[in-house]
Enzyme design. Structure first.
Site, PDB file in Angstrom:
ATOM      1  N   LYS A   1     -25.527  32.090  11.026  1.00 44.26           N
ATOM      2  CA  LYS A   1     -25.696  30.735  11.576  1.00 44.26           C
ATOM      3  C   LYS A   1     -24.748  30.500  12.751  1.00 44.26           C
ATOM      4  O   LYS A   1     -23.740  31.184  12.895  1.00 44.26           O
ATOM      5  CB  LYS A   1     -25.473  29.681  10.486  1.00 44.26           C
ATOM      6  CG  LYS A   1     -24.016  29.495  10.078  1.00 44.26           C
ATOM      7  CD  LYS A   1     -23.833  28.398   9.059  1.00 44.26           C
ATOM      8  CE  LYS A   1     -22.352  28.205   8.761  1.00 44.26           C
ATOM      9  NZ  LYS A   1     -22.043  27.307   7.687  1.00 44.26           N
TER      10      LYS A   1
ATOM     11  N   GLN B   1      -9.169  23.326   9.006  1.00 43.08           N
ATOM     12  CA  GLN B   1      -8.554  23.280  10.352  1.00 43.08           C
ATOM     13  C   GLN B   1      -7.433  24.316  10.386  1.00 43.08           C
ATOM     14  O   GLN B   1      -6.252  23.992  10.383  1.00 43.08           O
ATOM     15  CB  GLN B   1      -8.045  21.873  10.627  1.00 43.08           C
ATOM     16  CG  GLN B   1      -9.199  20.871  10.712  1.00 43.08           C
ATOM     17  CD  GLN B   1      -8.713  19.448  10.849  1.00 43.08           C
ATOM     18  OE1 GLN B   1      -7.821  19.154  11.627  1.00 43.08           O
ATOM     19  NE2 GLN B   1      -9.312  18.553  10.082  1.00 43.08           N
TER      20      GLN B   1
ATOM     21  N   GLY C   1       0.790  -1.230   0.000  1.00 43.33           N
ATOM     22  CA  GLY C   1       0.000   0.000   0.000  1.00 43.33           C
ATOM     23  C   GLY C   1       0.825   1.285   0.000  1.00 43.33           C
ATOM     24  O   GLY C   1       0.271   2.376  -0.157  1.00 43.33           O
TER      25      GLY C   1
ATOM     26  N   HIS D   1      -9.908  28.009   1.959  1.00 37.57           N
ATOM     27  CA  HIS D   1     -11.003  28.214   2.916  1.00 37.57           C
ATOM     28  C   HIS D   1     -10.844  29.559   3.644  1.00 37.57           C
ATOM     29  O   HIS D   1     -11.828  30.250   3.896  1.00 37.57           O
ATOM     30  CB  HIS D   1     -11.059  27.060   3.908  1.00 37.57           C
ATOM     31  CG  HIS D   1     -12.124  27.247   4.933  1.00 37.57           C
ATOM     32  ND1 HIS D   1     -13.454  27.340   4.600  1.00 37.57           N
ATOM     33  CD2 HIS D   1     -12.050  27.406   6.274  1.00 37.57           C
ATOM     34  CE1 HIS D   1     -14.163  27.541   5.703  1.00 37.57           C
ATOM     35  NE2 HIS D   1     -13.334  27.584   6.716  1.00 37.57           N
TER      36      HIS D   1
ATOM     37  N   ASP E   1     -22.672  32.076   5.546  1.00 38.98           N
ATOM     38  CA  ASP E   1     -22.135  32.403   6.873  1.00 38.98           C
ATOM     39  C   ASP E   1     -21.389  33.731   6.816  1.00 38.98           C
ATOM     40  O   ASP E   1     -21.053  34.209   5.732  1.00 38.98           O
ATOM     41  CB  ASP E   1     -21.230  31.280   7.418  1.00 38.98           C
ATOM     42  CG  ASP E   1     -20.093  30.930   6.478  1.00 38.98           C
ATOM     43  OD1 ASP E   1     -19.510  31.847   5.887  1.00 38.98           O
ATOM     44  OD2 ASP E   1     -19.805  29.732   6.327  1.00 38.98           O
TER      45      ASP E   1
HETATM   46  C1  R5P Z   1     -17.655  26.650   6.374  1.00 39.94           C
HETATM   47  O1  R5P Z   1     -17.088  27.533   6.967  1.00 39.94           O
HETATM   48  C2  R5P Z   1     -17.455  26.420   4.904  1.00 39.94           C
HETATM   49  O2  R5P Z   1     -17.364  27.607   4.189  1.00 39.94           O
HETATM   50  C3  R5P Z   1     -18.561  25.556   4.330  1.00 39.94           C
HETATM   51  O3  R5P Z   1     -19.794  26.239   4.516  1.00 39.94           O
HETATM   52  C4  R5P Z   1     -18.641  24.239   5.037  1.00 39.94           C
HETATM   53  O4  R5P Z   1     -17.358  23.672   5.127  1.00 39.94           O
HETATM   54  C5  R5P Z   1     -19.534  23.301   4.278  1.00 39.94           C
HETATM   55  O5  R5P Z   1     -19.548  22.074   4.933  1.00 39.94           O
HETATM   56  P1  R5P Z   1     -20.874  21.192   4.968  1.00 39.94           P
HETATM   57  O6  R5P Z   1     -21.317  21.042   3.537  1.00 39.94           O
HETATM   58  O7  R5P Z   1     -20.437  19.909   5.594  1.00 39.94           O
HETATM   59  O8  R5P Z   1     -21.889  21.910   5.791  1.00 39.94           O
END
Ligand code: R5P
Length: 312
Positions: A189, A94, A35, A127, A166
């Site tokens: 949220k 993370q 592997g 991210h 968000d």
């Molecule tokens: C969060 O901060 C990201 O921008 C996404 O909204 C999130 O990672 C999406 O994850 P899920 O589809 O599992 O809710």
């Protein structure tokens, strides 16, 4: 210039090569019987400008190890410069120590990529943009917004409102709103666990409008579905979603299928979409031309700022 790829997204690498009019280099990336990852670059890369196309998407650990080993192989084969082209940067969520005794894995991965021998990184829709600073090498950060908006332009949708699911996504949503000449709304949220959020309020006017929900990642689909449900309650007419990285893990596809008011989910090809995830509602737009243009400009030592000047 030479383009190398592993098993993460060979189709994207081939598309990039087609745009650049260069052949994909012959590289063996397979497994030994137990592997472990086996890599051999089958042609000379001595003195060459190497671009290794490998998003660290699921299976993230396998794809990351392939990337690290390909970088090591190129370095030991006397490549002049190695650019890790990581259209989707896994472990990017993370990115901070937000509770006791948790790692900052996004930083650990950056350390590993630098230690392996990469000279620069080309990535897309991180991210959090601050992740660029986790690398002590050059990072070029592209955005898929123009590719996404070209798709929406063709649909000629009217009475649009761009919605950020968000508060963290406001800057990008504002850029989309400007680009699509739309209004802006925000879903307020609260995250209860890594996989569960609860919508509190919607800030902005959405009633009777066509909403375009904009996010960087869709994984379980939880955030998206909750935002959709909140928008439905506020009387939106119809809903589209534009998400750069379609991880679509677990039951995400089934949840989206069942979600009547979601007309389309538009994602980029930073992550390959497996056959069973290919449903009519999910549309894929290609970021290959954008990545190819950036690669050509990096190779030619030209500015690439014109490719990411979208968030002012
Ligand atoms: C969060 O901060 C990201 O921008 C996404 O909204 C999130 O990672 C999406 O994850 P899920 O589809 O599992 O809710």
């Amino acid at each position: 210039m030479k383009i190398i790829t592993g098993n993460a997204n060979p189709e994207l690498a081939k598309e990039i090569c087609a745009h650049l009019n260069v052949p994909l280099s012959d590289v063996l990336v397979s497994r030994f019987s137990e592997g472990e990852i086996r890599v051999q670059i089958k042609e000379s890369v001595r003195g060459r400008d190497i671009f290794i196309v490998q998003p660290t998407c699921p299976p993230a650990n396998e794809n990351l190890m392939e990337l690290l080993i390909m970088i090591d192989a190129a370095r030991r084969a006397s490549a002049k410069r190695i650019t890790a082209v990581i259209p989707y940067y896994g472990y990017g969520r993370q990115d901070r120590k937000d509770r006791p005794r948790v790692p900052i894995t996004a930083k650990l991965i950056a350390n590993l990529i630098v230690a392996a021998g990469a000279h620069r990184v080309l990535t897309m829709d991180l991210h959090a943009t601050q992740i660029q600073g986790f690398f002590d090498i050059l990072v070029d950060h592209l955005y898929a917004i123009n590719v996404m908006c070209e798709y929406f332009d063709k649909k000629n949708l009217k009475n649009l409102v761009v919605v950020s699911p968000d508060v963290g996504g406001i800057k990008m949503a504002r850029a989309y709103a400007k680009r699509l000449r739309a209004g802006l709304a925000i879903v307020d949220k609260r995250r209860e666990s890594p996989e569960k959020t609860e919508v509190m309020h919607i800030l902005g006017t959405v009633k009777g409008k066509t909403a375009v929900l904009v996010d960087d990642i869709i994984a379980t689909g939880g955030s998206m579905i909750e935002a959709i449900e909140a928008l439905e309650k506020k009387g939106v007419k119809e809903i589209y979603a534009a998400v750069t990285h379609g991880i679509l893990s677990g039951s995400a596809i089934d949840r989206l299928k069942d979600c009547r008011s979601l007309k389309e989910l538009v994602i980029s090809n930073s992550i390959p979409l497996s056959k069973q995830k290919q449903i009519s509602k999910v549309k894929v737009v290609s970021a290959a031309a954008l990545l190819a243009e950036a690669i050509q400009r990096i190779h030619d030592e030209e500015s690439i700022s014109c490719l990411f000047d979208v968030t002012n």
